[in-house]
Design an enzyme around this catalytic site. Structure first.
Site, PDB file in Angstrom:
ATOM      1  N   ASP A  51       6.656 -27.178  -2.191  1.00  0.00           N
ATOM      2  CA  ASP A  51       7.627 -26.092  -1.989  1.00  0.00           C
ATOM      3  C   ASP A  51       7.782 -25.413  -3.354  1.00  0.00           C
ATOM      4  O   ASP A  51       7.282 -25.910  -4.369  1.00  0.00           O
ATOM      5  CB  ASP A  51       8.959 -26.698  -1.500  1.00  0.00           C
ATOM      6  CG  ASP A  51      10.021 -25.661  -1.169  1.00  0.00           C
ATOM      7  OD1 ASP A  51       9.698 -24.451  -1.119  1.00  0.00           O
ATOM      8  OD2 ASP A  51      11.191 -26.050  -0.981  1.00  0.00           O
ATOM      9  N   GLN A 101      13.135 -26.819   9.543  1.00  0.00           N
ATOM     10  CA  GLN A 101      11.828 -26.756   8.874  1.00  0.00           C
ATOM     11  C   GLN A 101      11.051 -28.050   9.102  1.00  0.00           C
ATOM     12  O   GLN A 101       9.855 -28.025   9.405  1.00  0.00           O
ATOM     13  CB  GLN A 101      12.038 -26.515   7.374  1.00  0.00           C
ATOM     14  CG  GLN A 101      10.758 -26.465   6.557  1.00  0.00           C
ATOM     15  CD  GLN A 101       9.921 -25.237   6.849  1.00  0.00           C
ATOM     16  OE1 GLN A 101      10.423 -24.135   6.793  1.00  0.00           O
ATOM     17  NE2 GLN A 101       8.647 -25.422   7.148  1.00  0.00           N
ATOM     18  N   CYS A 147       6.527 -24.836   3.255  1.00  0.00           N
ATOM     19  CA  CYS A 147       7.501 -24.175   4.139  1.00  0.00           C
ATOM     20  C   CYS A 147       7.395 -22.654   4.049  1.00  0.00           C
ATOM     21  O   CYS A 147       7.787 -21.957   4.977  1.00  0.00           O
ATOM     22  CB  CYS A 147       8.900 -24.636   3.776  1.00  0.00           C
ATOM     23  SG  CYS A 147       9.305 -24.426   2.037  1.00  0.00           S
ATOM     24  N   ARG A 175      22.783 -20.070   7.447  1.00  0.00           N
ATOM     25  CA  ARG A 175      22.007 -20.327   6.220  1.00  0.00           C
ATOM     26  C   ARG A 175      22.854 -19.939   5.015  1.00  0.00           C
ATOM     27  O   ARG A 175      23.361 -18.826   4.934  1.00  0.00           O
ATOM     28  CB  ARG A 175      20.700 -19.527   6.190  1.00  0.00           C
ATOM     29  CG  ARG A 175      20.065 -19.548   4.795  1.00  0.00           C
ATOM     30  CD  ARG A 175      18.713 -18.905   4.706  1.00  0.00           C
ATOM     31  NE  ARG A 175      17.697 -19.752   5.317  1.00  0.00           N
ATOM     32  CZ  ARG A 175      16.400 -19.649   5.042  1.00  0.00           C
ATOM     33  NH1 ARG A 175      15.969 -18.766   4.170  1.00  0.00           N
ATOM     34  NH2 ARG A 175      15.528 -20.432   5.642  1.00  0.00           N
TER      35      ARG A 175
HETATM   36  N1   CP Z   1      10.604 -21.557   5.415  1.00  0.00           N
HETATM   37  C1   CP Z   1      11.653 -20.722   5.518  1.00  0.00           C
HETATM   38  O1   CP Z   1      12.792 -21.146   5.741  1.00  0.00           O
HETATM   39  O2   CP Z   1      11.358 -19.411   5.358  1.00  0.00           O
HETATM   40  P1   CP Z   1      12.399 -18.213   5.227  1.00  0.00           P
HETATM   41  O3   CP Z   1      13.159 -18.425   3.935  1.00  0.00           O
HETATM   42  O4   CP Z   1      11.584 -16.978   5.229  1.00  0.00           O
HETATM   43  O5   CP Z   1      13.356 -18.286   6.393  1.00  0.00           O
HETATM   44  N1  NVA Z   2      13.574 -24.937  -1.244  1.00  0.00           N
HETATM   45  C1  NVA Z   2      13.461 -23.555  -0.851  1.00  0.00           C
HETATM   46  C2  NVA Z   2      13.102 -23.452   0.581  1.00  0.00           C
HETATM   47  C3  NVA Z   2      12.912 -22.055   1.104  1.00  0.00           C
HETATM   48  C4  NVA Z   2      12.530 -22.016   2.549  1.00  0.00           C
HETATM   49  C5  NVA Z   2      14.772 -22.824  -1.135  1.00  0.00           C
HETATM   50  O1  NVA Z   2      15.827 -23.379  -0.847  1.00  0.00           O
HETATM   51  O2  NVA Z   2      14.729 -21.725  -1.663  1.00  0.00           O
END
Ligand code: CP
Ligand code: NVA
Length: 330
Positions: free
Chosen positions: A230, A136, A271, A106
């Site tokens: 979101d 997701q 999400c 990530r």
């Molecule tokens: N939806 C999601 O990716 O949540 P986190 O940022 O908590 O991993």
């Molecule tokens: N669009 C958001 C999703 C978090 C799960 C972000 O990237 O912060």
């Protein structure tokens, strides 16, 4: 449906066919039923997985960890690694590939997951980049499947908000591949990237899906089986609150918007994490600065019977388990 995804990476859903996505969804449902039945698995026994996080996470990290343990594997959580600072991505990827059977990443750049896959020689799973959030999407569609009786290719999902972010991009791709009607309901400046829309329009020609981009809330949400939103400001964009609030305030998902679907059974998906009250540092800061107590969704909708957000959060674990089992073991 016999299918092998062994050795594959999940960097973006663009790389997966409709059949492969359906297979992962069915496997997720099967693994959920298996867990509900109290059956412990060993599909990942003897496997070592590394989770590399350059951005914060609750669900994704925990989903990967619990999924690995449920199926008998081992995980290492790695943040603050040498990668990119004292050691090149290439060298890091080679080292991780010698230790581990699979890598979750990530962070920001999509190129990072591509290079990790290229140099490590083991499956890499995208746990969110600036461009995509493919694991997701699987949980989102799984939750939709659990809540509708019609086939997926007759369903409509409307994404309301920042329709060019990672989550919206993955929804656009997933919906196109599965033949859903997808609506991006947003101000024009936040419509999805034109090139991605063109590519997915091509996909829709084969799957029967449709893509609607509209600024008009009534038009966009009409008949929707799911309303999705979101955060207005994604991780890494924190300097843009003022501009996004101005653009997206009228796109807040509230009960009036839910009613405009004209579908009393419509579900609400997000999400998470979500700003639906002032019970967070940022939520409180936004209230103090802009007088807004709720952002992308009202507390009323978040807590309503329409909301399936916690089922969706749970499904992150079942779907991520499916991705790891499919690409490492089955
Ligand atoms: N939806 C999601 O990716 O949540 P986190 O940022 O908590 O991993
Ligand atoms: N669009 C958001 C999703 C978090 C799960 C972000 O990237 O912060």
């Amino acid at each position: 449906m016999p299918m092998s995804l062994k050795g594959r990476s999940l960097l973006t859903l663009k790389d997966f066919s409709s059949e492969e996505i359906r297979y992962l969804l069915q496997l997720s449902l099967d693994l959920k039923a298996k867990k509900r039945a109290g059956i412990r698995g060993d599909l990942l026994a003897g496997r070592n997985i590394v989770l590399l996080f350059d951005k914060p996470s609750t669900r994704t990290r925990c989903a990967f960890e619990v999924a690995v343990y449920d199926e008998g594997g081992q995980v290492t959580f790695l943040t603050n690694s040498q990668m990119g600072k004292k050691e090149s991505l290439e060298d890091t990827a080679i080292v991780l590939g010698r230790f581990y059977d699979g890598i979750e990443y990530r962070g920001s750049g999509q190129q990072i997951v591509r290079d990790l896959a290229k140099f490590s020689g083991v499956p890499v799973w995208n746990g969110l980049t600036d461009d995509y959030h493919p694991t997701q999407l699987l949980a989102d569609i799984m939750t939709l499947m659990e809540n509708i009786t019609k086939p997926l290719n007759q369903a409509k999902l409307a994404f309301v908000g920042d329709a060019r972010n990672n989550v919206a991009n993955s929804l656009l791709i997933g919906c196109a591949k599965l033949g859903l009607d997808f609506a991006a309901v947003a101000p024009q400046s936040l419509f999805p990237d034109e090139k991605l829309v063109e590519e997915m329009t091509e996909v829709c020609r084969e799957t029967g899906g449709t893509i609607l981009l509209t600024e008009d809330i009534g038009e966009g949400v009409l008949g929707a089986d799911a309303i999705y939103t979101d955060v207005w400001v994604s991780m890494g964009e924190e300097s843009q609150f003022a501009e996004r609030i101005a653009l997206l305030k009228k796109y807040q998902v509230n009960m009036d918007l839910i009613r405009q679907t004209k579908n009393p059974e419509t579900i609400f998906l997000h999400c998470l994490p979500s700003f639906h009250d002032r019970n967070t540092e940022i939520g409180e800061m936004i209230y103090q600065q802009y007088g807004l107590a709720e952002m992308e969704v009202t507390d009323e909708v978040f807590r309503s019977r329409h909301s399936k957000v916690f089922d969706e959060a749970e499904n992150r674990m079942h779907t991520i388990k499916a991705v790891m089992c499919a690409t490492l073991a089955l």
